[in-house]
Design an enzyme around this catalytic site. Structure first.
Site, short mmCIF file in Angstrom:
data_model
loop_
_atom_site.label_atom_id
_atom_site.label_comp_id
_atom_site.label_asym_id
_atom_site.label_seq_id
_atom_site.Cartn_x
_atom_site.Cartn_y
_atom_site.Cartn_z
N SER A 1 3.00 8.87 5.89
CA SER A 1 4.14 7.96 5.86
C SER A 1 5.36 8.47 6.60
O SER A 1 6.14 7.68 7.11
CB SER A 1 4.51 7.63 4.42
OG SER A 1 4.87 8.79 3.73
N HIS B 1 -0.09 2.87 5.08
CA HIS B 1 0.46 2.64 6.43
C HIS B 1 -0.63 2.33 7.46
O HIS B 1 -0.36 2.36 8.66
CB HIS B 1 1.29 3.84 6.86
CG HIS B 1 2.42 4.10 5.91
ND1 HIS B 1 3.62 3.43 5.99
CD2 HIS B 1 2.51 4.89 4.82
CE1 HIS B 1 4.41 3.83 5.00
NE2 HIS B 1 3.75 4.71 4.27
N LYS C 1 3.75 -3.55 2.45
CA LYS C 1 4.04 -3.13 3.82
C LYS C 1 3.44 -4.16 4.79
O LYS C 1 3.96 -5.26 4.86
CB LYS C 1 3.59 -1.69 4.02
CG LYS C 1 4.56 -0.79 3.22
CD LYS C 1 4.18 0.64 3.05
CE LYS C 1 5.27 1.32 2.20
NZ LYS C 1 4.78 2.47 1.44
#
Ligand SMILES: *Cc1c(COP(=O)(O)O)cnc(C)c1O
Length: 399
Positions: A189, A217, A248
């Site tokens: 990250s 991610h 995200k």
């Protein structure tokens, strides 16, 4: 009361002195490449909304429809009467997307890590973590009561040493054999680098350990079907526990675990952050599901390709401007600064120029490894990139 506040103020003063004080900034606009703070518009390179889905019409419409049909709140935990249709639809969609037998959703990725790790391992077991895994995984491992070992970041040799050590521990008489759980992120990250998932999977097989991978991610960005780095590196059959967030690239909120039916059934029975918590609002589950559907569609591929073109433009412009960057391609582009105060000063100077980029400091990264963490999204344009690099160049000239 005054004694209490006095104590806390002394602690705050110490945080300030270390250059580590943080404060909230109120944003008066949706998450997008342009955000509004205190009446001013900033060019935003700080968001994890990698595919620009948080403000996508399909997600907003799914949320609105869920509110109309199921109301604002879920009213109870999942195991009481809060297990609403949108939660089940989300979990079916997630399992199909990731290609696993089953899936379970949580209110956040943090809660998913906490609930899953503490459900799978306990006092008699061993958890081996990459040095740079997310705080949620560290907290979960500590809370599990398992013996904790850290391997050097993405270092297979050190991981093997830890696995050897764990494998050689004598069994405790009368206790079940120790389980060994290895946990890593796939895309890290704060560095944007990629875990050597194949090598890690080889090692965990060799030593009979279990593997948990956090795709926070990577989901939506990597792999032929944009499932994540597990798909890109073709190790899906060797990862026991897949963890991720819906906040995200998926554009909404929530967390999930994907894996076997047995894993998911155990979590329903044992994951305390799932059991003892009100179910997520139906709008969040419905929006997350719509986000995954966009990721799986042809539009998802177009968004990913645009994101990579933004990343490639950004990196080549930065390299031309004299920054040293890793050749690894991910949406996270860290600019290493070092000193906390200097990173904060550059971030402040960029804000003066209308550019919003976070200075990441201890405890998010190690002391002395402060950085500007640039994140590119599919909502950025090439001219956004040019404006960012211009601002960075003029700021750097002052430092
Ligand atoms: C953001 C993040 C989480 C937590 O997910 P939330 O849904 O934001 O709670 C977990 N792991 C990693 C690596 C993350 O970056």
């Amino acid at each position: 009361m005054s004694g209490f506040d006095g104590e806390l103020r002394r602690e705050l003063e110490a945080i300030r002195k270390g250059g580590l004080h943080r404060e909230l900034r109120r944003v008066d606009s949706p998450q997008s490449p342009q955000i509004e703070i205190a009446g001013r518009t900033f060019l935003n390179f700080s968001s994890n909304d990698y595919l620009g889905l948080s403000n996508h019409p399909a997600l907003k419409e799914a949320a609105i429809k869920a509110v109309e049909k199921f109301g604002a709140g879920a009213g109870a935990s999942r195991l009481i009467s809060g297990s609403l249709a949108p939660h089940h639809e989300l979990e079916e969609t997630l399992a199909a997307f990731k290609g696993t037998e089953a899936s379970i959703s949580f209110s956040t990725g943090y809660a998913a890590a906490l609930g899953a790790i503490t459900a799978i391992v306990g006092k008699n077991d061993i958890v081996i973590l990459d040095k740079l895994v997310h705080a949620s995984i560290v907290d979960a491992a500590r809370l599990s009561g398992a013996t904790l070992r850290i391997f050097a970041h993405n270092d297979s040799v050190d991981l093997e040493e830890k696995l050897l050590w764990a494998g050689n521990l004598p069994p405790v008489p009368g206790k079940a054999p120790k389980r060994i759980l290895v946990v890593t992120e796939s895309v890290f990250s704060m560095g944007g680098d990629l875990a050597s998932l194949r090598g890690i999977a080889d090692l965990k097989d060799k030593y009979g350990a279990w593997l948990m991978v956090d795709e926070a991610h990577a989901t939506g960005l990597f792999g032929a079907h944009r499932r994540g780095l597990i798909e890109e590196f073709d190790v899906a059959g060797r990862v026991e526990v897949q963890l991720g967030t819906l906040g995200k690239a998926c554009g909404a909120a929530g967390g999930y675990i994907c894996g076997s039916r047995a894993l998911i059934d155990l979590l329903v029975n044992r994951a305390r952050s799932f059991i003892f918590s009100t179910a997520p609002v139906p709008a969040a589950a419905a929006a997350a599901r719509a986000g995954i559907e966009v990721i799986q569609s042809a539009e998802g591929e177009v968004l990913r390709q645009h994101l990579w073109s933004v990343v490639d433009h950004l990196k080549s412009a930065l390299i031309e401007a004299g920054w040293a960057l890793s050749p690894i391609r991910s949406a996270i582009v860290p600019l290493l600064i070092g000193k906390e105060e200097q990173a904060t000063a550059i971030a402040a100077a960029l804000r003066e120029r209308g550019v919003f980029v976070p200075a990441i400091r201890y405890p998010t990264v190690a002391r002395g490894k402060a950085r500007l963490r640039l994140t590119a999204t599919a909502a950025h344009t090439i001219s956004d990139v040019a404006a960012l690099v211009n601002a960075l160049t003029s700021t750097k000239a002052l430092n």
